[in-house]
Design a protein around this motif. Sequence first.
Motif, PDB file in Angstrom:
ATOM      1  N   ARG A  16      27.056 -15.314  79.856  1.00 25.65           N
ATOM      2  CA  ARG A  16      25.870 -15.323  80.722  1.00 25.65           C
ATOM      3  C   ARG A  16      25.834 -16.575  81.589  1.00 25.65           C
ATOM      4  N   LEU A  17      26.165 -17.712  80.991  1.00 26.68           N
ATOM      5  CA  LEU A  17      26.139 -18.949  81.765  1.00 26.68           C
ATOM      6  C   LEU A  17      27.286 -19.000  82.771  1.00 26.68           C
TER       7      LEU A  17
ATOM      8  N   ASN B 237      18.664 -19.888  91.503  1.00 23.44           N
ATOM      9  CA  ASN B 237      18.612 -21.320  91.828  1.00 23.44           C
ATOM     10  C   ASN B 237      17.767 -22.135  90.858  1.00 23.44           C
ATOM     11  N   THR B 238      17.528 -21.623  89.679  1.00 25.15           N
ATOM     12  CA  THR B 238      16.673 -22.355  88.744  1.00 25.15           C
ATOM     13  C   THR B 238      17.370 -23.591  88.176  1.00 25.15           C
ATOM     14  N   PRO B 239      16.627 -24.692  87.978  1.00 20.36           N
ATOM     15  CA  PRO B 239      17.208 -25.845  87.279  1.00 20.36           C
ATOM     16  C   PRO B 239      17.297 -25.611  85.768  1.00 20.36           C
ATOM     17  N   TYR B 240      16.660 -24.539  85.289  1.00 15.27           N
ATOM     18  CA  TYR B 240      16.659 -24.244  83.850  1.00 15.27           C
ATOM     19  C   TYR B 240      17.663 -23.139  83.543  1.00 15.27           C
ATOM     20  N   ARG B 241      18.898 -23.398  83.898  1.00 11.75           N
ATOM     21  CA  ARG B 241      19.941 -22.381  83.777  1.00 11.75           C
ATOM     22  C   ARG B 241      20.165 -21.941  82.338  1.00 11.75           C
ATOM     23  N   GLU B 242      19.993 -22.847  81.387  1.00 12.47           N
ATOM     24  CA  GLU B 242      20.218 -22.492  79.983  1.00 12.47           C
ATOM     25  C   GLU B 242      19.305 -21.355  79.546  1.00 12.47           C
ATOM     26  N   GLN B 243      18.107 -21.278  80.126  1.00 12.87           N
ATOM     27  CA  GLN B 243      17.161 -20.228  79.767  1.00 12.87           C
ATOM     28  C   GLN B 243      17.709 -18.840  80.086  1.00 12.87           C
ATOM     29  N   LEU B 244      18.628 -18.769  81.051  1.00 10.47           N
ATOM     30  CA  LEU B 244      19.185 -17.484  81.468  1.00 10.47           C
ATOM     31  C   LEU B 244      20.077 -16.849  80.400  1.00 10.47           C
ATOM     32  N   SER B 245      20.434 -17.614  79.380  1.00 14.58           N
ATOM     33  CA  SER B 245      21.239 -17.031  78.291  1.00 14.58           C
ATOM     34  C   SER B 245      20.366 -16.349  77.243  1.00 14.58           C
ATOM     35  N   CYS B 246      19.047 -16.472  77.376  1.00 11.39           N
ATOM     36  CA  CYS B 246      18.108 -15.871  76.419  1.00 11.39           C
ATOM     37  C   CYS B 246      18.253 -14.347  76.406  1.00 11.39           C
TER      38      CYS B 246
ATOM     39  N   VAL C 227      11.346 -20.420  85.442  1.00  9.12           N
ATOM     40  CA  VAL C 227      12.427 -19.751  86.168  1.00  9.12           C
ATOM     41  C   VAL C 227      11.869 -18.865  87.270  1.00  9.12           C
ATOM     42  N   THR C 228      10.790 -18.146  86.962  1.00 12.63           N
ATOM     43  CA  THR C 228      10.230 -17.183  87.915  1.00 12.63           C
ATOM     44  C   THR C 228       9.181 -17.803  88.836  1.00 12.63           C
ATOM     45  N   GLY C 229       9.071 -19.145  88.798  1.00  9.44           N
ATOM     46  CA  GLY C 229       8.254 -19.837  89.789  1.00  9.44           C
ATOM     47  C   GLY C 229       6.873 -20.245  89.348  1.00  9.44           C
ATOM     48  N   GLU C 230       6.576 -20.168  88.041  1.00  6.22           N
ATOM     49  CA  GLU C 230       5.245 -20.515  87.544  1.00  6.22           C
ATOM     50  C   GLU C 230       5.341 -21.713  86.608  1.00  6.22           C
ATOM     51  N   MET C 231       4.705 -22.803  86.983  1.00  2.00           N
ATOM     52  CA  MET C 231       4.670 -23.989  86.135  1.00  2.00           C
ATOM     53  C   MET C 231       3.431 -23.912  85.241  1.00  2.00           C
TER      54      MET C 231
ATOM     55  N   MET D 251      14.179 -23.611  68.639  1.00  2.00           N
ATOM     56  CA  MET D 251      15.610 -23.818  68.855  1.00  2.00           C
ATOM     57  C   MET D 251      16.406 -23.503  67.596  1.00  2.00           C
ATOM     58  N   GLU D 252      15.798 -23.802  66.429  1.00  2.00           N
ATOM     59  CA  GLU D 252      16.469 -23.532  65.148  1.00  2.00           C
ATOM     60  C   GLU D 252      16.776 -22.056  64.960  1.00  2.00           C
ATOM     61  N   VAL D 253      15.828 -21.190  65.324  1.00  2.00           N
ATOM     62  CA  VAL D 253      15.993 -19.759  65.062  1.00  2.00           C
ATOM     63  C   VAL D 253      16.605 -19.011  66.248  1.00  2.00           C
ATOM     64  N   CYS D 254      16.744 -19.665  67.383  1.00  2.00           N
ATOM     65  CA  CYS D 254      17.268 -18.992  68.577  1.00  2.00           C
ATOM     66  C   CYS D 254      18.752 -18.687  68.407  1.00  2.00           C
ATOM     67  N   PRO D 255      19.176 -17.433  68.546  1.00  2.00           N
ATOM     68  CA  PRO D 255      20.601 -17.111  68.397  1.00  2.00           C
ATOM     69  C   PRO D 255      21.473 -17.760  69.472  1.00  2.00           C
ATOM     70  N   MET D 256      20.861 -18.112  70.614  1.00  2.00           N
ATOM     71  CA  MET D 256      21.608 -18.735  71.700  1.00  2.00           C
ATOM     72  C   MET D 256      21.483 -20.260  71.686  1.00  2.00           C
ATOM     73  N   SER D 257      20.752 -20.797  70.691  1.00  2.00           N
ATOM     74  CA  SER D 257      20.554 -22.248  70.536  1.00  2.00           C
ATOM     75  C   SER D 257      20.046 -22.902  71.826  1.00  2.00           C
ATOM     76  N   ILE D 258      19.111 -22.243  72.492  1.00  2.00           N
ATOM     77  CA  ILE D 258      18.559 -22.780  73.730  1.00  2.00           C
ATOM     78  C   ILE D 258      17.637 -23.953  73.400  1.00  2.00           C
ATOM     79  N   ASP D 259      17.794 -25.047  74.117  1.00  2.00           N
ATOM     80  CA  ASP D 259      17.004 -26.253  73.875  1.00  2.00           C
ATOM     81  C   ASP D 259      15.622 -26.093  74.514  1.00  2.00           C
ATOM     82  N   MET D 260      14.783 -25.268  73.893  1.00  2.00           N
ATOM     83  CA  MET D 260      13.443 -25.032  74.436  1.00  2.00           C
ATOM     84  C   MET D 260      12.564 -26.283  74.394  1.00  2.00           C
ATOM     85  N   PRO D 261      12.635 -27.106  73.331  1.00  2.00           N
ATOM     86  CA  PRO D 261      11.871 -28.360  73.378  1.00  2.00           C
ATOM     87  C   PRO D 261      12.280 -29.243  74.559  1.00  2.00           C
TER      88      PRO D 261
END
Length: 368
Positions: A48-49, A277-286, A322-326, A340-350
Amino acid sequence: MNVYDAINRPSIKEGILRSLRNLSDAVRKNIENHPYLFDFADEVKKARLDVAENYDYWIDKAVRTLEEKGVQVHQARNADEARKIAGEIVGEGKTVVKAKSMVSEEIHLREYLEKLGNEVWETDLGELIVQLAGDKPMHMVIPALHYSEEEVGRILQKIGVKGKNAEEMARGVRKFMRKKFLEADVGISGCNAFSAETGRIFLIENEGNIRLSTSLPETYIALISIDKILPSDELALKSVLVQSAFFGTFPPAYININEKATEQIMHAILIDNGRKNTPYREQLSCVKCGRCQLECPVFQLAGNIWGGDVYGGPMGMGWSAVTGEMVELCFLSTLCGKCMEVCPMSIDMPGIIRSLRKRILEQDIRQQ
């Protein structure tokens, strides 16, 4: 409803904790019995990345593959374009059946089509309950977990469905929906994973409604957010298996692999909406299994009300951005790291939430 109202509504916490109890042991057994799922998750995240690094190439490949199969392909840069494209395809005065789809929630498609004068029905039982209640899905996979059986009974009476228990009510909804499936002019689905190799759309479900929504109507619209594009069938299948297993259902009850059916008019709408063009590219692996939501202590109190317009919980902070809402509610996060512990993709959500906090504070300072 705001987050404070949600905290004072016991049914939200009760529903989330009940779901957590029911599913946490299932997830543990899934990964103990099938340790290769971690390898699948690593492969899918990398793929995905890698795709996200060159979206233009993979989108072009997806378009060519779909068009070779006779699918009419459309590209939408944002939610407004996606809605308008779907609206032009559907037209007015039609009956539409829609499978559960978070990207359709993201672009508020049902509401838009209804304003055009169409009759639009959610076909997932939980989503139908939420639709009739005028509510928003409370969880990524279990949208109506915050309603009691008694509350559901009252809600379903709006469509003439009555029953003494959940089984009777489900039977009544099934009978109601069968008529809508047969009358439908258009069927709409999202996409859990898309194979650029073959143009196949992978969908998982547990009720059998998706296959009816996508095969019975003469016109079928597939909403494909570009983060779902994967290079091959193998990776697409691994993606849906990871999504299912880490939610708690493995193997999935149904895996649909959709292509254009003979004599069917099929449209595919490829939706960017901030992903390219998101700066939070890691989120796209979710893979949107929703595991982080159930485990999050703040989500357990407030549910999906702790979030943005559509996406809530730890992953919701990233997806909203990602979709434009802060979402300023990111300041309510405890940053405990369970997500992050339970995420299968180990996404650094914190880490994503810390970044969002910094951006919001910087924005506030500039506006002073």
